[in-house]
Design an enzyme around this catalytic site. Structure first.
Site, PDB file in Angstrom:
ATOM      1  N   GLY A   1      72.199 -62.862  46.303  1.00  0.00           N
ATOM      2  CA  GLY A   1      71.040 -61.995  46.434  1.00  0.00           C
ATOM      3  C   GLY A   1      71.150 -61.169  47.694  1.00  0.00           C
ATOM      4  O   GLY A   1      71.804 -61.584  48.661  1.00  0.00           O
TER       5      GLY A   1
ATOM      6  N   GLN B   1      68.581 -55.701  54.521  1.00  0.00           N
ATOM      7  CA  GLN B   1      69.793 -56.346  55.027  1.00  0.00           C
ATOM      8  C   GLN B   1      70.953 -55.360  55.197  1.00  0.00           C
ATOM      9  O   GLN B   1      71.909 -55.670  55.896  1.00  0.00           O
ATOM     10  CB  GLN B   1      70.220 -57.491  54.106  1.00  0.00           C
ATOM     11  CG  GLN B   1      69.265 -58.667  54.144  1.00  0.00           C
ATOM     12  CD  GLN B   1      69.721 -59.760  53.209  1.00  0.00           C
ATOM     13  OE1 GLN B   1      69.364 -59.759  52.030  1.00  0.00           O
ATOM     14  NE2 GLN B   1      70.519 -60.674  53.725  1.00  0.00           N
TER      15      GLN B   1
ATOM     16  N   CYS C   1      71.940 -67.539  54.262  1.00  0.00           N
ATOM     17  CA  CYS C   1      71.611 -66.124  54.162  1.00  0.00           C
ATOM     18  C   CYS C   1      72.768 -65.308  54.734  1.00  0.00           C
ATOM     19  O   CYS C   1      73.345 -65.677  55.752  1.00  0.00           O
ATOM     20  CB  CYS C   1      70.331 -65.844  54.945  1.00  0.00           C
ATOM     21  SG  CYS C   1      69.816 -64.124  54.945  1.00  0.00           S
ATOM     22  N   LEU C   2      73.076 -64.201  54.071  1.00  0.00           N
ATOM     23  CA  LEU C   2      74.152 -63.337  54.545  1.00  0.00           C
ATOM     24  C   LEU C   2      73.814 -62.701  55.889  1.00  0.00           C
ATOM     25  O   LEU C   2      74.712 -62.274  56.613  1.00  0.00           O
ATOM     26  CB  LEU C   2      74.462 -62.253  53.509  1.00  0.00           C
ATOM     27  CG  LEU C   2      74.964 -62.760  52.160  1.00  0.00           C
ATOM     28  CD1 LEU C   2      75.134 -61.605  51.173  1.00  0.00           C
ATOM     29  CD2 LEU C   2      76.270 -63.528  52.311  1.00  0.00           C
TER      30      LEU C   2
ATOM     31  N   HIS D   1      63.386 -65.855  48.279  1.00  0.00           N
ATOM     32  CA  HIS D   1      64.161 -65.582  49.498  1.00  0.00           C
ATOM     33  C   HIS D   1      64.297 -64.075  49.716  1.00  0.00           C
ATOM     34  O   HIS D   1      64.052 -63.566  50.809  1.00  0.00           O
ATOM     35  CB  HIS D   1      65.537 -66.252  49.362  1.00  0.00           C
ATOM     36  CG  HIS D   1      66.452 -66.034  50.512  1.00  0.00           C
ATOM     37  ND1 HIS D   1      66.812 -67.055  51.368  1.00  0.00           N
ATOM     38  CD2 HIS D   1      67.112 -64.934  50.951  1.00  0.00           C
ATOM     39  CE1 HIS D   1      67.642 -66.567  52.281  1.00  0.00           C
ATOM     40  NE2 HIS D   1      67.846 -65.283  52.044  1.00  0.00           N
ATOM     41  N   GLU D   2      64.679 -63.338  48.676  1.00  0.00           N
ATOM     42  CA  GLU D   2      64.888 -61.890  48.802  1.00  0.00           C
ATOM     43  C   GLU D   2      63.582 -61.136  48.978  1.00  0.00           C
ATOM     44  O   GLU D   2      63.509 -60.180  49.759  1.00  0.00           O
ATOM     45  CB  GLU D   2      65.680 -61.345  47.608  1.00  0.00           C
ATOM     46  CG  GLU D   2      67.063 -61.948  47.429  1.00  0.00           C
ATOM     47  CD  GLU D   2      67.926 -61.969  48.682  1.00  0.00           C
ATOM     48  OE1 GLU D   2      67.788 -61.078  49.547  1.00  0.00           O
ATOM     49  OE2 GLU D   2      68.743 -62.893  48.809  1.00  0.00           O
TER      50      GLU D   2
ATOM     51  N   HIS E   1      62.530 -61.193  52.491  1.00  0.00           N
ATOM     52  CA  HIS E   1      63.205 -60.174  53.305  1.00  0.00           C
ATOM     53  C   HIS E   1      62.413 -58.866  53.316  1.00  0.00           C
ATOM     54  O   HIS E   1      62.362 -58.179  54.334  1.00  0.00           O
ATOM     55  CB  HIS E   1      64.611 -59.877  52.770  1.00  0.00           C
ATOM     56  CG  HIS E   1      65.672 -60.799  53.277  1.00  0.00           C
ATOM     57  ND1 HIS E   1      66.045 -60.848  54.597  1.00  0.00           N
ATOM     58  CD2 HIS E   1      66.450 -61.681  52.630  1.00  0.00           C
ATOM     59  CE1 HIS E   1      67.013 -61.730  54.750  1.00  0.00           C
ATOM     60  NE2 HIS E   1      67.280 -62.263  53.564  1.00  0.00           N
TER      61      HIS E   1
END
Length: 170
Positions: free
Chosen positions: A45, A50, A92-93, A134-135, A138
């Site tokens: 995701g 991001q 997380c990235l 999660h996304e 963000h």
């Protein structure tokens, strides 16, 4: 070359993303670039903030990271209902070298638009429910580390400061 993924504590990651008012060719290009960046880093995701774009767009493909068969984009996603609770480890990235257990809703219903401007509604459970939450976090300037204990967060913040002082990339 894929877009760079911003790393915590970059200030864009703490901002609330703006609503998307129009599906444009630029938005479609951003979506493609997000998928490319997500796949390059073996993520499942990615949210537009991001990659430095403060708009309400997410990319999700929970078929990965080895297989890539279920890519979805959500424009202006909103969680309209939640059910149950589940605690699982997240990463997380944008939060490098750190994973932690986070409690989220077990099931969610999300309403959004697709890249053609059509209304979509998704009933999700399992990894898809967790990924969507999660996304969408963000998009509101919330990272998964905002859901962990103050002690664990302080320890991670200490590591970040140490990495920044030493000039090392985490």
């Amino acid at each position: 070359m894929p877009r760079e993924i911003l790393k915590y504590p970059h200030p864009v990651l703490a901002q609330r993303a703006k609503e998307i008012t129009e599906i444009t060719p630029e938005l479609r290009k951003l979506a493609e670039e997000m998928a490319e960046a997500m796949y390059a880093k073996r993520g499942i995701g990615l949210a537009a903030p991001q990659v430095g774009e403060c708009c309400r767009l997410i990319a999700v493909d929970v078929s990965g990271p080895d297989e890539r068969t279920d890519l979805k984009f959500f424009v202006n996603p909103v969680i309209v209902s939640k059910e149950g609770q589940v605690t699982d480890e997240e990463g997380c990235l944008s939060v490098v070298n750190f994973r932690a257990k986070v409690t989220r809703a077990e099931k969610v219903k999300v309403k959004a638009k697709d890249l053609d401007g059509n209304e979509v509604e998704v009933d999700a459970d399992g990894i898809l429910a967790v990924c969507l939450q999660h996304e969408i976090d963000h998009l509101d300037g919330v990272l998964f580390i905002d859901h962990i204990s103050r002690l664990k967060r302080a320890l991670y913040d200490g590591k970040i400061k140490k990495w920044q002082k030493s000039g090392k990339q985490a």
